[in-house]
Scaffold this motif. Structure first.
Motif, mmCIF file in Angstrom:
data_model
loop_
_atom_site.group_PDB
_atom_site.id
_atom_site.type_symbol
_atom_site.label_atom_id
_atom_site.label_comp_id
_atom_site.label_asym_id
_atom_site.label_seq_id
_atom_site.Cartn_x
_atom_site.Cartn_y
_atom_site.Cartn_z
ATOM 1 N N PHE A 11 0.924 -1.132 0.181
ATOM 2 C CA PHE A 11 -0.262 0.110 0.078
ATOM 3 C C PHE A 11 0.930 1.198 0.005
ATOM 4 O O PHE A 11 0.553 2.205 -0.710
ATOM 5 N N ARG A 12 2.113 1.270 0.738
ATOM 6 C CA ARG A 12 2.810 2.406 0.782
ATOM 7 C C ARG A 12 3.458 2.833 -0.557
ATOM 8 O O ARG A 12 3.625 3.898 -0.988
ATOM 9 N N GLU A 13 3.820 1.438 -0.999
ATOM 10 C CA GLU A 13 4.554 1.608 -2.380
ATOM 11 C C GLU A 13 3.719 2.158 -3.446
ATOM 12 O O GLU A 13 3.881 2.982 -4.226
ATOM 13 N N TYR A 14 2.344 1.692 -3.429
ATOM 14 C CA TYR A 14 1.525 2.196 -4.510
ATOM 15 C C TYR A 14 1.082 3.490 -4.217
ATOM 16 O O TYR A 14 1.108 4.268 -5.170
ATOM 17 N N ARG A 15 0.941 4.094 -2.803
ATOM 18 C CA ARG A 15 0.844 5.334 -2.632
ATOM 19 C C ARG A 15 1.868 6.283 -3.023
ATOM 20 O O ARG A 15 1.817 7.396 -3.680
ATOM 21 N N ARG A 16 3.237 5.569 -3.259
ATOM 22 C CA ARG A 16 4.117 6.615 -3.629
ATOM 23 C C ARG A 16 4.319 6.564 -5.272
ATOM 24 O O ARG A 16 4.794 7.572 -5.662
ATOM 25 N N THR A 17 3.955 5.413 -5.910
ATOM 26 C CA THR A 17 4.419 5.128 -7.209
ATOM 27 C C THR A 17 2.940 5.341 -8.123
ATOM 28 O O THR A 17 3.247 5.653 -9.265
ATOM 29 N N GLY A 18 1.693 5.049 -7.498
ATOM 30 C CA GLY A 18 0.528 5.044 -8.424
ATOM 31 C C GLY A 18 0.674 3.620 -9.379
ATOM 32 O O GLY A 18 0.059 3.937 -10.330
ATOM 33 N N ASP A 19 1.742 2.715 -9.208
ATOM 34 C CA ASP A 19 1.692 1.792 -10.076
ATOM 35 C C ASP A 19 0.405 0.843 -10.015
ATOM 36 O O ASP A 19 -0.118 0.216 -9.050
ATOM 37 N N ILE A 20 -0.276 0.794 -11.243
ATOM 38 C CA ILE A 20 -1.396 0.042 -11.159
ATOM 39 C C ILE A 20 -1.272 -1.686 -10.968
ATOM 40 O O ILE A 20 -2.045 -2.164 -10.515
ATOM 41 N N ALA A 21 -0.177 -2.011 -11.339
ATOM 42 C CA ALA A 21 0.109 -3.482 -11.104
ATOM 43 C C ALA A 21 0.077 -3.588 -9.667
ATOM 44 O O ALA A 21 -0.454 -4.804 -9.299
ATOM 45 N N LEU A 22 0.524 -2.695 -8.702
ATOM 46 C CA LEU A 22 0.606 -2.829 -7.433
ATOM 47 C C LEU A 22 -1.012 -3.028 -6.979
ATOM 48 O O LEU A 22 -1.384 -3.794 -6.208
ATOM 49 N N ARG A 23 -1.729 -1.965 -7.634
ATOM 50 C CA ARG A 23 -2.967 -1.918 -6.974
ATOM 51 C C ARG A 23 -3.825 -2.913 -7.511
ATOM 52 O O ARG A 23 -4.647 -3.584 -6.573
ATOM 53 N N ASN A 24 -3.473 -3.609 -8.553
ATOM 54 C CA ASN A 24 -4.197 -5.026 -8.987
ATOM 55 C C ASN A 24 -4.083 -6.023 -8.198
ATOM 56 O O ASN A 24 -4.710 -7.091 -7.995
ATOM 57 N N ARG A 25 -2.783 -6.175 -7.819
ATOM 58 C CA ARG A 25 -2.360 -7.241 -6.865
ATOM 59 C C ARG A 25 -3.159 -7.018 -5.437
ATOM 60 O O ARG A 25 -3.476 -7.967 -4.849
ATOM 61 N N LEU A 26 -3.137 -5.825 -4.986
ATOM 62 C CA LEU A 26 -3.623 -5.558 -3.908
ATOM 63 C C LEU A 26 -5.175 -6.008 -3.951
ATOM 64 O O LEU A 26 -5.775 -6.541 -3.064
ATOM 65 N N VAL A 27 -6.041 -5.429 -4.796
ATOM 66 C CA VAL A 27 -7.368 -5.833 -5.197
ATOM 67 C C VAL A 27 -7.561 -7.314 -5.193
ATOM 68 O O VAL A 27 -8.545 -7.816 -4.763
ATOM 69 N N GLU A 28 -6.624 -7.906 -5.781
ATOM 70 C CA GLU A 28 -6.698 -9.543 -6.066
ATOM 71 C C GLU A 28 -6.772 -10.077 -4.715
ATOM 72 O O GLU A 28 -7.212 -11.260 -4.423
ATOM 73 N N ASN A 29 -5.651 -9.684 -3.796
ATOM 74 C CA ASN A 29 -5.660 -10.170 -2.656
ATOM 75 C C ASN A 29 -6.660 -9.946 -1.631
ATOM 76 O O ASN A 29 -7.155 -10.837 -0.703
ATOM 77 N N TYR A 30 -7.505 -9.068 -1.828
ATOM 78 C CA TYR A 30 -8.795 -8.678 -0.868
ATOM 79 C C TYR A 30 -9.947 -8.833 -1.705
ATOM 80 O O TYR A 30 -10.983 -8.653 -0.873
ATOM 81 N N MET A 31 -10.004 -9.627 -2.718
ATOM 82 C CA MET A 31 -11.245 -9.764 -3.572
ATOM 83 C C MET A 31 -12.347 -10.589 -2.724
ATOM 84 O O MET A 31 -13.572 -10.506 -2.846
ATOM 85 N N TYR A 32 -11.772 -11.448 -1.785
ATOM 86 C CA TYR A 32 -12.601 -12.278 -1.075
ATOM 87 C C TYR A 32 -13.383 -11.487 -0.256
ATOM 88 O O TYR A 32 -14.866 -12.048 0.157
ATOM 89 N N VAL A 33 -13.325 -10.095 0.253
ATOM 90 C CA VAL A 33 -14.124 -9.397 0.992
ATOM 91 C C VAL A 33 -15.256 -9.162 0.489
ATOM 92 O O VAL A 33 -16.178 -8.896 0.784
ATOM 93 N N ALA A 34 -14.874 -8.653 -1.059
ATOM 94 C CA ALA A 34 -16.075 -8.124 -1.898
ATOM 95 C C ALA A 34 -16.915 -9.323 -2.145
ATOM 96 O O ALA A 34 -18.416 -9.233 -2.167
ATOM 97 N N GLU A 35 -16.408 -10.525 -2.177
ATOM 98 C CA GLU A 35 -17.438 -11.857 -2.454
ATOM 99 C C GLU A 35 -18.148 -11.992 -1.353
ATOM 100 O O GLU A 35 -19.405 -12.191 -1.470
ATOM 101 N N ILE A 36 -17.498 -12.149 -0.163
ATOM 102 C CA ILE A 36 -18.138 -12.151 1.093
ATOM 103 C C ILE A 36 -19.579 -11.451 1.345
ATOM 104 O O ILE A 36 -20.652 -11.732 1.455
ATOM 105 N N LEU A 37 -19.049 -10.079 1.042
ATOM 106 C CA LEU A 37 -20.311 -8.983 1.452
ATOM 107 C C LEU A 37 -21.359 -8.977 0.256
ATOM 108 O O LEU A 37 -22.465 -8.962 0.599
ATOM 109 N N ALA A 38 -20.884 -9.210 -0.965
ATOM 110 C CA ALA A 38 -22.014 -9.413 -2.152
ATOM 111 C C ALA A 38 -22.797 -10.772 -1.679
ATOM 112 O O ALA A 38 -24.081 -10.442 -2.157
ATOM 113 N N LYS A 39 -22.135 -11.831 -1.191
ATOM 114 C CA LYS A 39 -23.181 -13.017 -1.070
ATOM 115 C C LYS A 39 -24.115 -12.628 0.145
ATOM 116 O O LYS A 39 -25.382 -13.055 0.254
#
Length: 241
Positions: A11-39
């Motif tokens: 998260f810190r590196e993404y805030r510094r660089t804005g690297d979309i690949a980092l963002r996507n990696r973080l999104v993928e890591n926490y996608m389970y939260v979106a799935e649980i709440l949608a269900k």
């Protein structure tokens, strides 16, 4: 699965660089939260796929806004955020489907009268002025003012740079002032609000509760909450912008 400490470094590196690949990696890591709440909210009149899309968009937005140095874990931050956005989606969906014809008709009149008043006086009319002009209660005026006909974010719109998607240019409909959420200035200004206003901010913009729910908690009317909310947002905008 990335552990919390490694995630915070990303998260810190993404805030510094804005690297979309980092963002996507973080999104993928926490996608389970979106799935649980949608269900969790599925089977209540809205398709799971729609809820999953709403939750995913909220997750992506949350990843972009999260500050790991605030001292909380991302899951603690994002769970109520997604929950609030899903609740708002249900509220807006319900309004679009079940809006009384009289309120829909009044909403059209309110928009027309507001435009005419602004052309003549250079300012928007107050709720009281609209109530008197249109011979409607202030509660109905407020409900009509809050109504927005559903518009697809895939709709094509014209701008200075040609045609594009509404999604690419429209402000995030879920954040009244979330763009400032990491700002020390915002926290400072919120502390200057009176206790009731601070409670409204917490319930509406942190917990994601509806105006009606906030009214019940505070023992006031929905109209009171609506007025307070508009006053608070304008007060904070004036201070910060």
């Amino acid at each position: 699965m990335i552990d919390a400490n490694e995630a915070n470094e990303l998260f810190r590196e993404y805030r510094r660089t804005g690297d979309i690949a980092l963002r996507n990696r973080l999104v993928e890591n926490y996608m389970y939260v979106a799935e649980i709440l949608a269900k969790k909210f599925a089977g209540r009149g809205v398709e799971y796929d729609d809820l999953y899309q709403v939750a995913t968009e909220a997750l992506i937005s949350g990843v972009g806004k999260f500050n790991p140095d605030l001292g909380i874990q991302f899951t603690t931050y994002i769970t109520p955020t997604i929950t609030g956005i899903i609740k708002n989606y249900f509220r807006d969906y319900s309004r679009a489907v079940r809006l009384p014809r009289r309120i829909y008709s009044l909403a059209v009149k309110v928009r027309n009268e507001t435009n005419e008043h602004y052309k003549k006086h250079g300012v928007k009319p107050t709720v009281k002025q609209l109530s008197q002009k249109l011979d409607a209660s202030e509660e109905d005026i407020i409900e009509a003012m809050e109504y927005h006909a559903p518009v697809s974010l895939d709709a094509t719109v014209k701008g200075e740079d040609g045609e594009g998607l509404l999604y690419d240019i429209v402000a995030d409909p879920h954040d009244g002032f979330e763009t400032f959420e990491d700002s020390e200035s915002l926290r400072t200004e919120i502390k200057k609000l009176d206790p009731t206003e601070q409670k409204v901010v917490s319930l509406r913009f942190v917990d994601g509760k509806s105006q009606a729910e906030v009214g019940k908690i505070l023992g006031v009317s929905q109209m009171f909450v609506s007025r307070a909310e508009k006053k608070i947002v304008e007060k904070l905008k004036d201070a910060l912008l």
